[in-house]
Design an enzyme around this catalytic site. Sequence first.
Site, short mmCIF file in Angstrom:
data_model
loop_
_atom_site.label_atom_id
_atom_site.label_comp_id
_atom_site.label_asym_id
_atom_site.label_seq_id
_atom_site.Cartn_x
_atom_site.Cartn_y
_atom_site.Cartn_z
N THR A 184 -1.15 -0.97 -4.66
CA THR A 184 -1.83 0.30 -4.90
C THR A 184 -0.84 1.27 -5.54
O THR A 184 0.37 1.18 -5.34
CB THR A 184 -2.37 0.92 -3.61
OG1 THR A 184 -1.29 1.37 -2.80
CG2 THR A 184 -3.20 -0.09 -2.82
N SER A 188 0.82 -1.21 0.00
CA SER A 188 0.00 0.00 0.00
C SER A 188 0.85 1.27 0.00
O SER A 188 1.83 1.37 0.74
CB SER A 188 -0.92 0.01 1.23
OG SER A 188 -1.59 1.24 1.34
N ASP A 189 0.45 2.22 -0.85
CA ASP A 189 1.04 3.55 -0.77
C ASP A 189 0.81 4.13 0.61
O ASP A 189 -0.22 3.85 1.24
CB ASP A 189 0.35 4.47 -1.79
CG ASP A 189 1.11 4.53 -3.11
OD1 ASP A 189 2.18 3.92 -3.17
OD2 ASP A 189 0.62 5.16 -4.05
N LYS A 190 1.75 4.95 1.07
CA LYS A 190 1.55 5.62 2.36
C LYS A 190 0.70 6.87 2.20
O LYS A 190 -0.37 7.00 2.78
CB LYS A 190 2.89 5.98 3.01
CG LYS A 190 2.75 6.71 4.35
CD LYS A 190 4.08 7.08 4.95
CE LYS A 190 4.66 8.32 4.32
NZ LYS A 190 3.94 9.57 4.66
#
Length: 863
Positions: free
Chosen positions: A566, A324-326
Site C-alpha cells: 500500500t 501496509s502503511d501505518k
Amino acid sequence: MKPNTNKPEAKPQAKDDLKTLAMAEVEKKLGSSPDGLSQAEAQKRLTQYGPNEIAEKKTNAFLKFLTYFWGPIPWMIEAAVILSGAVRHWPDFFIILLLLLSNAVIGFWEEHQAGNAIAALKAKLAVKAKVKRDGKWIDPAARDLVPGDVVRLRLGDIVPADARLLAGDPVQVDQSALTGESLPAEHKPGDAVFSGSIIRQGEIDAMVYATGTNTYFGKTAQLVQGAHTVSHFQRAVLKIGDYLIILAVVLVAVIIAAALFRGDPILATLQFALVLTVAAIPVAMPTVLSVTMAVGARLLAKKEAIVTRLSAIEELAGVDVLCSDKTGTLTQNKLTLGDPFSVNGIPAEQVILCAALASRAEDKDTIDLAVIGGVKDEKALKACQVVHFQPFDPVHKRTEATVKGADGKQFQVAKGAPQVILEMSANAGEVKPAAEKAVNEFAARGFRSLGVARADEQGKWRFIGVLPLFDPPRAQAKATIASARQMGVSVKMVTGDQLAIARETAKQLGMGTNILDASGLGDTKHETAAASEAIEKADGFAQVFPEHKFHIVDVLQQRGHIVGMTGDGVNDAPALKKADCGIAVSGATDSARAAASIVLLAPGLSVIIDAIKESRRIFQRMNSYAIYRIAETLRVLFFMTLAILVFNFYPLTAVMIVMLALLNDGAILSIAYDNVHYKDKPEAWNMRLVLGISTVLGVVGVVAAFGLFYLGERVFHLDRAHIQTLMYLKLSVAGHLTIFLTRTRGPFWSIRPARILWAAVLGTQTVATLIAVYGVFMTPLGWGWAAFVWGYALTWFLVNDRVKLVAYRIFDPAKASVPAKKPLDLTPRIATRAYEIYEERGHHDGQADQDWLEAEHEIAPKR
C-alpha cells in the site's frame, strides 16, 4: 484584488509564444492575473475552448465486431461452414454459421460491457486540480481547466495542463513521461511545465496557458493503465487452451487418417473433423475470463475498491505478504496534540505557536491541522505574518517559514523530525539528552514527536521543544489483521515513524513487535542471506524512506513471496509498481494512483481484505471452469475417436457436435456468478491437481458413454440413427452436470449453486432434451428414451461425485489430514467474528472494543 475577467488577447493555440514570452505579456494575452479567473469567466472559456482532455480515438463498432471473425478459432469455424456448403449439408451449414455468429456477438458484447465498466472506473479516478476562482481555492476536475486559470502544484501532483510558474521557490519536476529523462529537472518561476509531468519536490502556483489538444503532451495523464494485461493466472489458463487444441488436432488427425484408409468421402470427413475440433477447442474461454473479471471488478467497486488493471484481481488471490502503511491505513490519521516538552523554561504555548507558524492550514495536512488546532491564543497567531513558507519534502523532512512578528522583526521557525531539527540547532549539545529522553517517553506511550526550532534575524537556529502527536489505531484494525493472518496473509507495518512508536502501535494491533529499523537495510544486490531472512521474518519496518519500500518488496519477492504494497505518496510509486499488487490507499496522490493496480476510495485495511476474499472467489470459479473444460474435451474427443476407430461408427453428426458446443458455451458463462468458498490460504495454480481431477472425470465419462452405447446397440437393439440422438442427449446432459462436480472439492451438495447457474443449466438442457425428443436436425427419440438418458446420466453423476472425492485424496493428500486437536489460540476465530459484527453494522468505526468483546463472549463458551 478581484479575479481578472478580461478577455484574452490571443487564443492559447499560440502556445509556443506563451511558453517563452515574459510573464507580464503572458498574463496580458491570457487576460488573467495571479489572482486567477472568476467562475463565470472560466465557464465562458470552457465553452469556447472545450474540456481539458483529449478525446480518445474510438474504434468503429462494426469494424471491432468484424475482428471476432479473424483468428485461428474463427478460421476453423469458417472452414467448416464452407465445407458444409460444398457437400450441401445445409442443416450443418446454418447451425455452424449460427455458432460462428453467436460467439462473435457474445465476445463483442462482453468486451463492450467490460470497456464501459473500465470507462466508468476511469471517471471515478479523474485527476483533480486546485484552482483559484473568484479569489478562493477550489478542487474541480482537471478537465474543467481553461487558459488563464491559476493552479497550485504540490508534491506528488500530476501537472494537469501546460502552465507557466508564478512567483515562488523553484520546484523539481519529473518529465520522464515526456522526455524520457530519468532525473527530475529544476523549474524556476516563469518556466513552463507541461501536462503529464509530476511535481517531485516543492510547491508553487502556476498559470495555465494551454489545455486539451493544445498541450505539449497532447494528452492528460492516464490513471487507469493496462486494463487488458494478461496475468500469470490467465497465461496458465490459456496454456490449458493450447493443450486442448493440440490434443484435439492430434486425435482429429488420427480420425482423418483412419477415414482415408477406409476410403470415406474426403470432403465429409474434413467437415466432420473441423467441426469436432471446433467443439473441442475452448471457444468460450476468453469470454468466460472477461466476464469473471468484470463481475469481480464491479463487486469490488461497490466496496470502494477500484481496479485499474483487471488482472490485478487474480494477482491478489496469491498475495501472502501485505506491506501496509501505518498512518491512515492501520491508524485513523486523526492526529491530536498532547502536552509539549520545552527546553530552558520556554512556555508550552510558545512552542505550539512557533510550530503553528511553520504550518499551513490550506494544505490540509493532518500534522499541520493538529498543530494549528492546538493554538489557544489565536490573536498571537494572527498578529504574525508569514513572509515565506517552505513546504515539507521527504529529503529535508521539515517545514520552514520566515515570519514577521507583531513588533515588525523577522524570525524563522521550523518543525519536523526531532533528529533533523536537533542537527540544525546550535544548542543541540545542550538540549539533546533531555530532548531524546522526551521523545523516547512520548514514543513509549505511542506518541509521534515533532521537533520545533526558532531562529532570530541572525539565522542561528535554537531547539525550543518537542510536540507529541498521537494517531490512534483504526477501529477494527486489530480484527482485520487477525482475519488476514487466518487467511494466510502476513501483514507487515511500513512506517516512517520511529522504532518505539511503530512497536507500540504494532503491540496495540496484535501484530508482533519484531520491528526493524529500515535505516539499517542494505542494498538489494549486496544483501546477505541473514539480512534477507530478517526482512522476511519482521512484523514491520520503522523510519522507512521511499527507497526502503522498494527494497523490502524486492527482497520479499526474491524469497518467493507474492507481495501486496500500500502507498499514498509520489515516492511510493516505484514500490507500488514493483509489488505484485500495488494498492493506492484513500487520499493517495495522482502519481501513486497511476502506479497502483487497485485504488481504495475508503480508508482502512478492511477494504483490502474484502478485495483478497473476492479475488480468491474468482480464482475458485476459474479453477472450476478449467477442470470442467478439460474433462469435457477429453470426454468428447476420446469417445468420438475410439468409436470411429474401433466400431467404424460416427456416434454424433456434425450438427449434433455444433449444437452441443453452442448450448455448452451459453451455460458456462454463468459460472462467473457462482457461489464459491474461498480458501484460508493464498491461491496457487496447481496444474497437477487440475489435470489429474479433469483426466479422471474425463475417463469415467468415456466409460459411461460407451456403457450407454453398448446398451443402445446390444441390449435394446436400436438403429444407428437413434443411437446418435441417444448419445447426443447423454453427452449434453452429463456434460452440464459435470459443472456441479467441478465447482466443489467436497460432495456436490456442499456449496449451493447460484440461481443463475441453475437457471442456465436447466434452460440449456431443457432445450437439448426437446431437440432430442422431437428430432430437430436429428432422429426423434421420444420422451421415454429421454427419461432413460436422464436417469442414466444422473446415476453416473452420483458415481462421478464419489470418484472425484477419491481423486482429490490421491492428488492432494495434504487436505485429507485433519489435526487431532483444535488450536488453543482462539484469537483468529474471535477476530473473524468481530469483523463479521463490524460488517453487519455497516462498517461503522468507533465500536472496535464492543465488537471484540461481543465476539469473545460468543466464542469463549465454546472453548
